[in-house]
Design an enzyme around this catalytic site. Structure first.
Site, PDB file in Angstrom:
ATOM      1  CD  GLU A 164      -0.962   0.183   3.936  1.00 16.09           C
ATOM      2  OE1 GLU A 164      -1.966   0.088   3.725  1.00 16.09           O
ATOM      3  OE2 GLU A 164      -0.298   0.646   4.938  1.00 16.09           O
ATOM      4  CG  HIS A 207      -0.494   5.278   4.024  1.00 13.61           C
ATOM      5  ND1 HIS A 207       0.703   5.692   4.504  1.00 13.61           N
ATOM      6  CD2 HIS A 207      -0.580   3.889   4.238  1.00 13.61           C
ATOM      7  CE1 HIS A 207       1.274   4.620   5.317  1.00 13.61           C
ATOM      8  NE2 HIS A 207       0.579   3.554   5.064  1.00 13.61           N
ATOM      9  CG  HIS A 263       3.973   3.130   8.311  1.00 11.15           C
ATOM     10  ND1 HIS A 263       2.903   3.185   9.042  1.00 11.15           N
ATOM     11  CD2 HIS A 263       3.462   2.394   7.270  1.00 11.15           C
ATOM     12  CE1 HIS A 263       1.746   2.962   8.367  1.00 11.15           C
ATOM     13  NE2 HIS A 263       2.241   2.293   7.277  1.00 11.15           N
ATOM     14  CG  HIS A 300       4.811   0.911   3.072  1.00 14.78           C
ATOM     15  ND1 HIS A 300       3.878   2.084   2.656  1.00 14.78           N
ATOM     16  CD2 HIS A 300       3.792   0.670   4.224  1.00 14.78           C
ATOM     17  CE1 HIS A 300       2.839   2.222   3.489  1.00 14.78           C
ATOM     18  NE2 HIS A 300       2.607   1.258   4.217  1.00 14.78           N
ATOM     19  CB  CYS A 324       4.300   0.073  12.859  1.00 17.82           C
ATOM     20  SG  CYS A 324       3.537   1.289  11.575  1.00 17.82           S
TER      21      CYS A 324
HETATM   22 MN    MN Z   1       1.212   1.425   5.630  1.00 23.50          MN
END
Ligand code: MN
Length: 135
Positions: free
Chosen positions: A49, A51, A55, A89, A103
């Site tokens: 994904e 975004h 992270h 990632h 995370c």
């Molecule tokens: Mn992610």
């Protein structure tokens, strides 16, 4: 790697259906950041994904690899991974070991988007990335 899944008293064990063999435990939430512990079973993976939010990851147990944009790297305990905004990632556990990692994400964040066919063609143009995605 011996021992079972890392657990914290009073923290609910959530399954993550977007991944494979993937569990989530939310250790801190509701302030400026959320701190989650994810664990992947051997051969498990997180969804591929991207975004707008970032992270910050620290591996706590096991072994595996991650893809961040066009870079694949092996993972072992204490490794740190920063995933920049809009970088594709994915995290994958080794076939014979789990992969557990913290995370940290902003509490207010956008949802992850899956790649479309054109994104996958571009990602797979790198042999290392293509190998990672088919592992
Ligand atoms: Mn992610």
């Amino acid at each position: 790697m011996s021992g079972g899944l890392l657990r914290w008293p009073g923290v609910e064990l959530l399954t993550e259906p977007r991944g494979r063999g993937m569990t989530k435990q939310v250790l801190f939430a509701g302030a400026d950041v959320d701190v989650r512990y994810f664990e992947l079973e051997p051969s498990g993976w997180t969804p591929l994904e991207h975004h707008g939010h970032t992270h910050r990851v620290m591996v706590l147990r096991g072994r595996g690899a991650c893809l961040v944009e066009d870079t694949v790297r092996p993972l072992a305990p204490q490794d740190l991974v920063f995933v920049p905004s809009w970088a594709w990632h994915q995290f994958r556990a080794a076939a014979d070991a789990p992969l557990g990692f913290l995370c940290i994400v902003p509490a207010e964040r956008d949802a992850g988007l899956a790649p479309g066919p054109a994104d996958l063609v571009r990602l797979r143009a790198s042999p290392a990335v293509a190998d990672f995605l088919s592992s």
